[in-house]
Design a protein around this motif. Structure first.
Motif, PDB file in Angstrom:
ATOM      1  N   THR A  48       0.822  -1.211   0.000  1.00  0.00           N
ATOM      2  CA  THR A  48       0.000   0.000   0.000  1.00  0.00           C
ATOM      3  C   THR A  48       0.855   1.260   0.000  1.00  0.00           C
ATOM      4  OG1 THR A  48      -1.869  -1.085   1.087  1.00  0.00           O
ATOM      5  CG2 THR A  48      -1.726   1.304   1.295  1.00  0.00           C
ATOM      6  N   LEU A 212      -9.666  -0.519 -10.951  1.00  0.00           N
ATOM      7  CA  LEU A 212     -10.512  -1.604 -10.441  1.00  0.00           C
ATOM      8  C   LEU A 212      -9.878  -2.971 -10.685  1.00  0.00           C
ATOM      9  CD1 LEU A 212     -13.903  -0.132 -11.700  1.00  0.00           C
ATOM     10  CD2 LEU A 212     -13.221  -0.403  -9.306  1.00  0.00           C
ATOM     11  N   ASN A 214      -6.773  -3.534 -10.746  1.00  0.00           N
ATOM     12  CA  ASN A 214      -5.670  -3.673  -9.798  1.00  0.00           C
ATOM     13  C   ASN A 214      -6.105  -4.233  -8.455  1.00  0.00           C
ATOM     14  OD1 ASN A 214      -3.417  -3.044 -11.224  1.00  0.00           O
ATOM     15  ND2 ASN A 214      -2.938  -1.176 -10.140  1.00  0.00           N
ATOM     16  N   PHE A 215      -7.384  -4.055  -8.103  1.00  0.00           N
ATOM     17  CA  PHE A 215      -7.882  -4.653  -6.866  1.00  0.00           C
ATOM     18  C   PHE A 215      -7.716  -6.170  -6.925  1.00  0.00           C
ATOM     19  CE2 PHE A 215      -9.551  -0.692  -5.516  1.00  0.00           C
ATOM     20  CZ  PHE A 215      -9.920  -0.844  -4.178  1.00  0.00           C
ATOM     21  N   THR A 219      -4.760  -8.265  -4.863  1.00  0.00           N
ATOM     22  CA  THR A 219      -5.292  -9.289  -3.962  1.00  0.00           C
ATOM     23  C   THR A 219      -4.543 -10.591  -4.192  1.00  0.00           C
ATOM     24  OG1 THR A 219      -7.496  -8.301  -3.815  1.00  0.00           O
ATOM     25  CG2 THR A 219      -7.317 -10.666  -3.382  1.00  0.00           C
ATOM     26  N   GLY A 336      -5.501   2.393  -6.555  1.00  0.00           N
ATOM     27  CA  GLY A 336      -5.471   0.971  -6.225  1.00  0.00           C
ATOM     28  C   GLY A 336      -4.653   0.638  -5.001  1.00  0.00           C
ATOM     29  N   ALA A 339      -6.085  -1.501  -2.142  1.00  0.00           N
ATOM     30  CA  ALA A 339      -6.429  -2.906  -2.382  1.00  0.00           C
ATOM     31  C   ALA A 339      -5.627  -3.889  -1.526  1.00  0.00           C
ATOM     32  CB  ALA A 339      -6.277  -3.235  -3.865  1.00  0.00           C
ATOM     33  N   ALA A 343      -7.441  -6.151   1.309  1.00  0.00           N
ATOM     34  CA  ALA A 343      -7.390  -7.616   1.215  1.00  0.00           C
ATOM     35  C   ALA A 343      -6.894  -8.223   2.524  1.00  0.00           C
ATOM     36  CB  ALA A 343      -6.487  -8.037   0.058  1.00  0.00           C
ATOM     37  N   GLY A 358     -12.128  -8.967  -4.778  1.00  0.00           N
ATOM     38  CA  GLY A 358     -11.286  -8.773  -5.962  1.00  0.00           C
ATOM     39  C   GLY A 358     -12.004  -9.145  -7.240  1.00  0.00           C
ATOM     40  N   ALA A 361     -14.526  -6.415  -8.081  1.00  0.00           N
ATOM     41  CA  ALA A 361     -13.896  -5.204  -8.619  1.00  0.00           C
ATOM     42  C   ALA A 361     -13.502  -5.391 -10.079  1.00  0.00           C
ATOM     43  CB  ALA A 361     -12.668  -4.852  -7.786  1.00  0.00           C
TER      44      ALA A 361
END
Length: 399
Positions: A48, A212, A214-215, A219, A336, A339, A343, A358, A361
């Motif tokens: 992150t 989205l 990338n989520f 994950t 992203g 994410a 997760a 995930g 998304a």
């Protein structure tokens, strides 16, 4: 496509080394958590902080490179990666590692956006061929990174961080000795250029699609090692299979799908396949064979999507490519960034939830992309015209 200048091959080699750094850390997530007494949510902050800083820093890459030149920007980025990775490996707390991963993300922002624009601008042949070359470098780096990370991680969790620093030093040498130093562009790029570029509906739509998507991607990358519960070398081998399939499909499968079905249907196939894979992994999250197979299979869909989405961004944007790359990467990585952390939080409640979220998304990403169908169809039409002109030029040359 293979007849490229020394500039292109030098930057491509540096890209391989840079992207090895992403997968190199993946096999040691669980060992870090065990040794430092952290949970999945805390360890996921390594991704992150890296992505959040990288996304925001993307806004300044064009501003900097237009003033000091591409070569200096690449070198500054690589040096920051070396410092961030080496210092992260010397820490004794999650907070310390997370902090220096942020520095690592800053370096990667300067390097990745500038490298993509440099390859596309300097490569001989079409934009599509330049993108394939870039994605090939990405794929090779992502494939070999986990394997090396697993081997180094079996010695100790710090060693992959130090390994990244050594590899980045090799990339610095390659860029310094083989890349020419062209003068900065005559017109400096303002800091606001990427944000203004997002005013174009086509570019913004593709960027949100990537956010989205990338989520699901992160994950898979940041969370799956926890339910797998395997050693560093085993995790590295699994993600080596994932990265190998990613590299193969990005170079060989994606162009063929695009040629036969068009850009939108091909990306749609990849997104639906990836969402279905994540949903299957969530349904049987307590089965190691299903998770292993899911990770490897997902590489095929990710490879197709990476190549086609990146090519679409370069073609759909009404601005210069360095600005388009910065704007797209800002939304993709900055947005992203939540994410991996999400997760990890969801995984502490249920090992199935991260995969289901995930998958959802990625499904929404397809719906967003469909709203730009007319623009993507226009890209395909222009692609056909360019191919016909190129064929005519070759025919005239042969005659």
């Amino acid at each position: 496509m293979l007849r490229q200048s020394r500039t292109v091959w030098s930057v491509a080699f540096a890209c391989v080394i840079s992207f090895m750094g992403i997968g190199l850390v993946d096999p040691i997530l669980k060992p870090i958590a065990e040794e430092l007494g952290a949970g999945p949510a805390q360890v996921s902050l390594l991704f992150t902080s890296y992505m959040a800083v990288m996304g925001v820093a993307m806004l300044g890459t064009g501003w900097l490179s237009s003033r000091i030149g591409a070569k200096r920007t690449l070198l500054i980025g690589l040096v920051l990666i070396i410092a961030g990775s080496a210092l992260a490996g010397s820490q004794d707390s999650i907070a310390g590692i997370v902090g220096f991963r942020a520095l690592w993300g800053l370096g990667n922002a300067l390097f990745i956006a500038t490298a993509l624009a440099t390859i596309v601008n300097a490569a001989s042949g079409s934009v599509a061929q330049a993108i394939i070359l870039y994605e090939a470098a990405l794929g090779v780096g992502i494939a070999t990174g986990p394997l090396l990370g697993g081997w180094l991680g079996s010695i100790g969790w710090r060693w992959p961080f130090f390994g990244v620093a050594v590899l980045m030093a090799l990339a610095v040498i390659a860029v310094m000795t083989t890349l020419p130093a062209p003068p900065p562009s005559g017109t400096p790029t303002p800091l606001s250029a990427p944000l203004r570029a997002l005013g174009d509906r086509g570019l913004l739509t593709v960027a949100i699609t990537a956010l989205l998507y990338n989520f699901g991607f992160f994950t898979l990358l940041a969370y799956t090692p926890f339910p797998l519960g395997l050693g560093a070398q085993q995790i590295g081998s699994i993600f080596f299979g994932w990265g190998t399939l990613l590299a193969v499909t990005s170079v060989f499968v994606a162009p063929r799908l695009q040629h036969r079905f068009g850009t939108l249907p091909s990306i749609g196939i990849a997104l639906v396949g990836f969402a279905a894979t994540l949903f299957t992994m969530g349904t049987w999250a307590d089965s190691k064979p299903v998770l292993i197979a899911g990770v490897v299979i997902a590489g095929a869909f990710i490879g197709i999507n990476n190549t086609l989405i990146t090519e679409t961004v370069m073609k759909i944007a009404p601005v210069e490519r360095s600005v388009a790359s910065a704007a797209y990467s800002f939304v993709r990585f900055g947005g992203g960034a939540v994410a991996p952390w999400l997760a990890g939080v969801l995984g502490e409640r249920s090992i199935r939830l991260p995969f289901f979220v995930g998958a959802g998304a990625v499904g929404v990403a397809l719906l967003v992309l469909l709203s730009a169908g007319a623009r993507l169809h226009e890209i395909d039409q222009n692609h056909v015209v360019d191919a016909e002109l190129e064929a005519q030029a070759v025919g005239v040359g042969d005659a």
